[in-house]
Design an enzyme around this catalytic site. Structure first.
Site, PDB file in Angstrom:
ATOM      1  N   TYR A 163       9.384 -32.415 -30.895  1.00 30.72           N
ATOM      2  CA  TYR A 163       8.121 -32.387 -30.237  1.00 30.72           C
ATOM      3  C   TYR A 163       7.105 -32.242 -31.158  1.00 30.72           C
ATOM      4  O   TYR A 163       5.885 -32.645 -30.895  1.00 30.72           O
ATOM      5  CB  TYR A 163       8.530 -31.135 -29.420  1.00 30.72           C
ATOM      6  CG  TYR A 163       7.456 -30.659 -28.426  1.00 30.72           C
ATOM      7  CD1 TYR A 163       6.917 -31.499 -27.372  1.00 30.72           C
ATOM      8  CD2 TYR A 163       6.681 -29.436 -28.596  1.00 30.72           C
ATOM      9  CE1 TYR A 163       5.969 -31.060 -26.539  1.00 30.72           C
ATOM     10  CE2 TYR A 163       5.712 -28.973 -27.844  1.00 30.72           C
ATOM     11  CZ  TYR A 163       5.230 -29.893 -26.788  1.00 30.72           C
ATOM     12  OH  TYR A 163       4.270 -29.360 -25.932  1.00 30.72           O
ATOM     13  N   SER A 213      -0.986 -29.919 -28.385  1.00 34.27           N
ATOM     14  CA  SER A 213       0.007 -28.570 -28.201  1.00 34.27           C
ATOM     15  C   SER A 213      -0.049 -28.092 -29.535  1.00 34.27           C
ATOM     16  O   SER A 213      -0.579 -28.519 -30.627  1.00 34.27           O
ATOM     17  CB  SER A 213       1.627 -28.549 -28.080  1.00 34.27           C
ATOM     18  OG  SER A 213       1.965 -27.211 -28.186  1.00 34.27           O
TER      19      SER A 213
END
Length: 243
Positions: free
Chosen positions: A148, A135
């Site tokens: 995250y 990501s």
């Protein structure tokens, strides 16, 4: 590299990017196997056109067994796409080691287990493609997504290192760094999501990147470029900026 006729294994294939990618690659002529924990959801994605093999990516044993089953069914794995992951919010005021450990088990160790399962066969054949779906959040820690971001940064760094090491074995390593994609993971987001794309559009971009052999597949490109530039901002200044 044409995807037509390639044997592809996708983890996290029951929804979101994984499901969209499975359908896109199947439409491009690939033989596709999909894994996730929910067999019923996998069956819906497959629609009888893919090999369904439920697996828990946090389990080393399960991932090795799944890889063996996929190899037996498809006749080998040309492209392994490790996409399984989650993005729960773990803000600093709710710091919880158990939840943090579980997220690293899923996002990072899921990749580790998958690579370990397919690498011996690819090295023996001196061919294969390993794709890790990370990501843009891994480029720099983002507010409310510290953990995250850390898992995705670990994935990006791991894939980068493997790319250099495995090139000599004829194995290509590709990193996917999407921005916001409309999936179950982003349904609960209440803040702005600039550059949001559908899972289907994301799948098309990833498939095109795999075919083109890109080391890194980033979209939307302008947001990715901005976040990469942000890595040059001094640490103290960045902390004040996002705080």
């Amino acid at each position: 590299m044409r995807l037509d006729g390639k044997n592809v294994w996708i983890t996290g294939g029951s929804s979101g990017i994984g499901a969209g990618l499975a359908r896109e690659l199947r439409a491009r002529g690939a033989q596709v196997a999909i894994s996730a924990r929910r067999a019923d959801a996998l069956d819906l994605v497959s629609d009888g056109q893919m090999f369904v093999r439920p697996a828990d990516v946090t389990s080393r044993e399960d991932m090795h067994d799944a890889a063996e089953d996929v190899i037996e069914r498809l006749g080998g794995i040309d492209i392994a796409i490790f996409n399984a992951g989650a993005a729960p919010g773990i803000p600093a005021h709710k710091w919880n080691s158990a939840k943090i450990g579980a997220l690293f088990d899923l996002n990072v160790m899921g990749l580790v287990h998958g690579v370990e399962a397919v690498l011996p066969g690819m090295r023996e054949r001196r061919s294969g493609v390993i794709v890790g779906v990370a990501s843009m959040a891994g480029y720099r820690a983002l507010p409310g997504a510290t953990v995250y971001s850390a898992t995705k940064a670990a994935m990006i760094t791991m894939l980068e290192g493997l790319r250099g090491e495995l090139a000599r074995d004829g194995i290509r390593v590709q990193t996917v760094c999407p921005g916001y994609v409309a999936t179950p993971l982003t349904e609960g987001n209440t803040g702005p999501m600039p550059g949001l794309v559908s899972a289907e559009k994301a799948a098309r971009r990833i498939a095109a990147g795999i075919e083109a052999g890109r080391a890194e597949i980033v979209f939307p490109w302008h947001i990715g470029a901005a976040l990469k530039l942000a890595r040059n901002i001094p640490t103290g200044l960045w902390s004040r900026f996002v705080g």
